[in-house]
Design a protein around this motif. Sequence first.
Motif, short mmCIF file in Angstrom:
data_model
loop_
_atom_site.label_atom_id
_atom_site.label_comp_id
_atom_site.label_asym_id
_atom_site.label_seq_id
_atom_site.Cartn_x
_atom_site.Cartn_y
_atom_site.Cartn_z
N GLU A 127 0.19 -1.39 0.18
CA GLU A 127 0.01 -0.26 -0.25
C GLU A 127 1.05 1.20 0.26
O GLU A 127 1.72 1.51 0.48
CB GLU A 127 -1.01 0.03 1.07
CG GLU A 127 -1.83 1.14 1.62
CD GLU A 127 -0.48 2.81 2.49
OE1 GLU A 127 -1.72 3.76 2.00
OE2 GLU A 127 0.08 1.92 3.12
N ASN B 108 -0.02 5.38 -0.37
CA ASN B 108 -0.73 6.70 -0.09
C ASN B 108 -2.03 6.14 -0.83
O ASN B 108 -3.17 7.20 -1.63
CB ASN B 108 -0.27 7.30 -1.49
CG ASN B 108 0.66 8.23 -1.37
OD1 ASN B 108 1.65 8.25 0.28
ND2 ASN B 108 1.53 8.62 -1.85
N GLY B 109 -2.78 4.97 0.21
CA GLY B 109 -4.16 5.19 0.05
C GLY B 109 -3.74 3.92 -1.17
O GLY B 109 -5.39 3.41 -1.47
N ARG C 241 -8.26 0.30 -4.05
CA ARG C 241 -8.63 0.75 -2.50
C ARG C 241 -7.93 -0.05 -1.38
O ARG C 241 -8.25 0.34 -0.33
CB ARG C 241 -9.64 1.70 -2.02
CG ARG C 241 -10.01 3.05 -2.91
CD ARG C 241 -8.53 3.40 -3.07
NE ARG C 241 -8.73 5.28 -3.70
CZ ARG C 241 -7.65 5.80 -3.49
NH1 ARG C 241 -7.08 5.70 -2.61
NH2 ARG C 241 -8.79 7.15 -4.28
N SER C 242 -8.11 -1.38 -1.47
CA SER C 242 -7.34 -2.20 -0.86
C SER C 242 -6.87 -3.69 -1.17
O SER C 242 -6.78 -4.04 -2.64
CB SER C 242 -8.81 -2.91 0.41
OG SER C 242 -9.54 -3.82 -0.67
#
Length: 254
Positions: free
Chosen positions: A98, A100-101, A172-173
Amino acid sequence: MSITNQAELAGMQKISDAVASTLKEMRNYVKPGMTTKQVDDFGGQLLNDLGAKSAPRLTYGFPGWTCISINNEIAHGIPNDKRIFRDGDLVNIDVSAELNGFWADNGGSFVLGEDVNNYQKLVDASKHILKKAINNIKGGVRIAEIGRLIETEAKKSGYTVIKNLTGHGVGRSLHEEPHEIASFYDRYNFERFRKNTTVAIETFISTKSTLANTEKDGWTLTGNRGGFVAQHEHTIMVTDGVPLILTAKNDVWN
């Protein structure tokens, strides 16, 4: 995730470059006689230097920065200071992280040193099948049809596929919808790839097994019928034509 602007694409490209370059550098770094922990620590430092955080550690509390699997291990091998690499080993390194998101995932199997155990044919088949699968993905294509392609190509080469390990959405995940991009034709899966979404496409090409079982350590996966498995994985962005391969810098096809 769905890419809606240039900033999101740039964010996905940055983390994809990070995991891709880390995988490439780890592959070049490993030598017979090293321990899996040595190589994992090297990879962890590379990610840290890039500002990225290990996805399996962050998401699941995995006891390593990356997953390193050897020979009969399919995936999720735990790095440790007692497991020593030997010439001719079938090695799989999976790097996800991961930054910065944004999240990205990639992996690849390779033969360490001289191919004394004749694993290279399996590795090459996995690479070829992943490339063919990705080149057939575009918005509107049924996910199940890509699974059919992967399994058909595996059978043509004399191999099977692992049916309970799949590709997945990412962005995002670590794991997002679509949650199952299987390596076989699942007639009950009517989902289709959607333009501008980011997904991790992976192959699990096997000499004997069709399912992955979890070992006593709670992480390491091995085949239900033994044998060996080669895995390759890219994070891509689906388009209305040829996908954008975000993790191309891992050079697994070179």
